[in-house]
Write a protein that holds these residues in place. Structure first.
Motif, PDB file in Angstrom:
ATOM      1  N   GLU A 131       0.824  -1.202   0.000  1.00 34.11           N
ATOM      2  CA  GLU A 131       0.000   0.000   0.000  1.00 34.11           C
ATOM      3  C   GLU A 131       0.863   1.260   0.000  1.00 34.11           C
ATOM      4  N   VAL A 132       1.947   1.259   0.776  1.00 33.53           N
ATOM      5  CA  VAL A 132       2.829   2.423   0.841  1.00 33.53           C
ATOM      6  C   VAL A 132       3.523   2.639  -0.507  1.00 33.53           C
ATOM      7  N   ILE A 133       3.987   1.559  -1.113  1.00 32.81           N
ATOM      8  CA  ILE A 133       4.660   1.668  -2.412  1.00 32.81           C
ATOM      9  C   ILE A 133       3.685   2.190  -3.472  1.00 32.81           C
ATOM     10  N   LEU A 134       2.454   1.678  -3.473  1.00 37.45           N
ATOM     11  CA  LEU A 134       1.458   2.154  -4.434  1.00 37.45           C
ATOM     12  C   LEU A 134       1.110   3.623  -4.197  1.00 37.45           C
ATOM     13  N   ALA A 135       1.026   4.046  -2.931  1.00 36.11           N
ATOM     14  CA  ALA A 135       0.741   5.442  -2.624  1.00 36.11           C
ATOM     15  C   ALA A 135       1.866   6.351  -3.109  1.00 36.11           C
ATOM     16  N   LYS A 136       3.117   5.916  -2.918  1.00 34.98           N
ATOM     17  CA  LYS A 136       4.252   6.709  -3.398  1.00 34.98           C
ATOM     18  C   LYS A 136       4.250   6.810  -4.927  1.00 34.98           C
ATOM     19  N   LEU A 137       3.935   5.700  -5.585  1.00 33.66           N
ATOM     20  CA  LEU A 137       3.864   5.695  -7.044  1.00 33.66           C
ATOM     21  C   LEU A 137       2.773   6.637  -7.531  1.00 33.66           C
ATOM     22  N   ALA A 138       1.608   6.576  -6.886  1.00 32.57           N
ATOM     23  CA  ALA A 138       0.502   7.456  -7.269  1.00 32.57           C
ATOM     24  C   ALA A 138       0.884   8.920  -7.060  1.00 32.57           C
ATOM     25  N   GLY A 139       1.556   9.219  -5.961  1.00 37.45           N
ATOM     26  CA  GLY A 139       2.003  10.596  -5.705  1.00 37.45           C
ATOM     27  C   GLY A 139       2.999  11.074  -6.743  1.00 37.45           C
ATOM     28  N   ALA A 140       3.920  10.200  -7.114  1.00 34.31           N
ATOM     29  CA  ALA A 140       4.913  10.575  -8.131  1.00 34.31           C
ATOM     30  C   ALA A 140       4.244  10.816  -9.475  1.00 34.31           C
ATOM     31  N   LEU A 141       3.301   9.957  -9.839  1.00 36.63           N
ATOM     32  CA  LEU A 141       2.590  10.147 -11.106  1.00 36.63           C
ATOM     33  C   LEU A 141       1.766  11.421 -11.097  1.00 36.63           C
ATOM     34  N   LYS A 142       1.132  11.706  -9.964  1.00 40.56           N
ATOM     35  CA  LYS A 142       0.315  12.918  -9.867  1.00 40.56           C
ATOM     36  C   LYS A 142       1.187  14.168  -9.993  1.00 40.56           C
ATOM     37  N   SER A 143       2.351  14.155  -9.363  1.00 37.12           N
ATOM     38  CA  SER A 143       3.221  15.332  -9.448  1.00 37.12           C
ATOM     39  C   SER A 143       3.736  15.526 -10.872  1.00 37.12           C
ATOM     40  N   LYS A 144       4.035  14.448 -11.569  1.00 37.00           N
ATOM     41  CA  LYS A 144       4.485  14.558 -12.958  1.00 37.00           C
ATOM     42  C   LYS A 144       3.369  15.097 -13.851  1.00 37.00           C
ATOM     43  N   GLN A 145       2.131  14.685 -13.579  1.00 41.88           N
ATOM     44  CA  GLN A 145       1.007  15.204 -14.357  1.00 41.88           C
ATOM     45  C   GLN A 145       0.837  16.694 -14.110  1.00 41.88           C
ATOM     46  N   GLY A 146       1.021  17.127 -12.863  1.00 43.25           N
ATOM     47  CA  GLY A 146       0.930  18.552 -12.538  1.00 43.25           C
ATOM     48  C   GLY A 146       2.015  19.350 -13.238  1.00 43.25           C
ATOM     49  N   GLN A 147       3.215  18.800 -13.285  1.00 43.32           N
ATOM     50  CA  GLN A 147       4.317  19.481 -13.971  1.00 43.32           C
ATOM     51  C   GLN A 147       4.038  19.577 -15.464  1.00 43.32           C
ATOM     52  N   ALA A 148       3.517  18.501 -16.046  1.00 42.77           N
ATOM     53  CA  ALA A 148       3.190  18.514 -17.473  1.00 42.77           C
ATOM     54  C   ALA A 148       2.091  19.527 -17.766  1.00 42.77           C
ATOM     55  N   ALA A 149       1.082  19.583 -16.919  1.00 43.69           N
ATOM     56  CA  ALA A 149      -0.005  20.546 -17.113  1.00 43.69           C
ATOM     57  C   ALA A 149       0.523  21.969 -17.022  1.00 43.69           C
ATOM     58  N   ALA A 150       1.393  22.245 -16.061  1.00 45.61           N
ATOM     59  CA  ALA A 150       1.974  23.586 -15.935  1.00 45.61           C
ATOM     60  C   ALA A 150       2.807  23.932 -17.163  1.00 45.61           C
ATOM     61  N   LEU A 151       3.539  22.968 -17.687  1.00 45.52           N
ATOM     62  CA  LEU A 151       4.343  23.195 -18.882  1.00 45.52           C
ATOM     63  C   LEU A 151       3.466  23.511 -20.088  1.00 45.52           C
ATOM     64  N   PHE A 152       2.409  22.718 -20.266  1.00 49.92           N
ATOM     65  CA  PHE A 152       1.511  22.951 -21.397  1.00 49.92           C
ATOM     66  C   PHE A 152       0.776  24.275 -21.268  1.00 49.92           C
ATOM     67  N   GLN A 153       0.494  24.687 -20.059  1.00 50.56           N
ATOM     68  CA  GLN A 153      -0.181  25.962 -19.839  1.00 50.56           C
ATOM     69  C   GLN A 153       0.802  27.112 -20.048  1.00 50.56           C
ATOM     70  N   ALA A 154       2.069  26.927 -19.730  1.00 50.32           N
ATOM     71  CA  ALA A 154       3.068  27.983 -19.847  1.00 50.32           C
ATOM     72  C   ALA A 154       3.384  28.296 -21.307  1.00 50.32           C
ATOM     73  N   LEU A 155       3.356  27.314 -22.182  1.00 50.98           N
ATOM     74  CA  LEU A 155       3.703  27.556 -23.586  1.00 50.98           C
ATOM     75  C   LEU A 155       2.769  28.562 -24.257  1.00 50.98           C
ATOM     76  N   PRO A 156       1.458  28.437 -24.200  1.00 54.18           N
ATOM     77  CA  PRO A 156       0.587  29.447 -24.817  1.00 54.18           C
ATOM     78  C   PRO A 156       0.722  30.817 -24.156  1.00 54.18           C
ATOM     79  N   LEU A 157       0.916  30.836 -22.829  1.00 63.54           N
ATOM     80  CA  LEU A 157       1.079  32.115 -22.152  1.00 63.54           C
ATOM     81  C   LEU A 157       2.333  32.844 -22.640  1.00 63.54           C
ATOM     82  N   LYS A 158       3.411  32.083 -22.805  1.00 63.98           N
ATOM     83  CA  LYS A 158       4.642  32.690 -23.308  1.00 63.98           C
ATOM     84  C   LYS A 158       4.455  33.191 -24.737  1.00 63.98           C
ATOM     85  N   ALA A 159       3.722  32.444 -25.544  1.00 63.74           N
ATOM     86  CA  ALA A 159       3.460  32.872 -26.923  1.00 63.74           C
ATOM     87  C   ALA A 159       2.640  34.152 -26.937  1.00 63.74           C
TER      88      ALA A 159
END
Length: 177
Positions: A131-159
């Protein structure tokens, strides 16, 4: 000819070996009934701790297709923790119980069909639970998704900012001319 009660015991042990994710063999010499009861409670619902007869267990293990290394562990008074859930949790329970003032000795076992030494079982007990390993994996995946979303949002703003800066610069050049 085998007695029906012994044949039933062998069949039950064989079914336990085949249906469990792991089996940890221990020597329980010196444990009181109260200590065995406490150990069973500590293992929880994921594991079943059984005191077994070596001869019947060897027959059942052979019929279940277990490795010869496991059969060699069936010397002296033996008990087996049959694990049906998280193997790490059961290994931790056995290791922690054996670390105390208990005379319980982990002899080895078999996990997912692979023979394990006592050292390997202790290493397994050092792992975090599923359960702990799965929770850590889920947290890591969620943080990567947040970073990707911020990156995709930053590109149009910069343009947009770049286009606005170009427009402002042209406006300044037109006003100067």
């Amino acid at each position: 000819m085998a007695r029906p009660d012994k044949a039933a015991a062998v069949a039950e042990l064989k079914e336990e070996f085949e249906s469990s994710q792991g089996a940890v063999l221990t020597e329980y010499r010196g444990l009181s009934v109260a200590q065995v009861t406490k150990l069973r409670r500590n293992l929880g619902e994921n594991a079943r701790f059984r005191v077994v007869k070596n001869t019947l267990t060897k027959i059942a293990a052979t019929e279940a297709g277990l490795d010869e290394q496991v059969l060699d562990l069936l010397e002296g008074p033996s008990a087996i923790a049959f694990v049906r859930g998280d193997v790490v949790e059961a290994a931790k329970g056995l290791r922690d119980f054996a670390k105390g003032s208990s005379p319980l000795v982990i002899k080895g076992g078999v996990i997912d069909g692979k023979p394990m030494t006592p050292e390997q079982i202790n290493e397994l007990a050092d792992l975090e639970s599923r359960e702990v390993i799965l929770a850590k994996l889920a947290g890591a995946l969620k943080s990567k998704q947040g970073q990707a979303a911020a990156l995709f949002q930053a590109l149009p703003l910069k343009a947009v900012r770049l286009a606005q800066a170009l427009h402002d610069k042209r406006s300044e050049e037109g006003a100067e001319a």
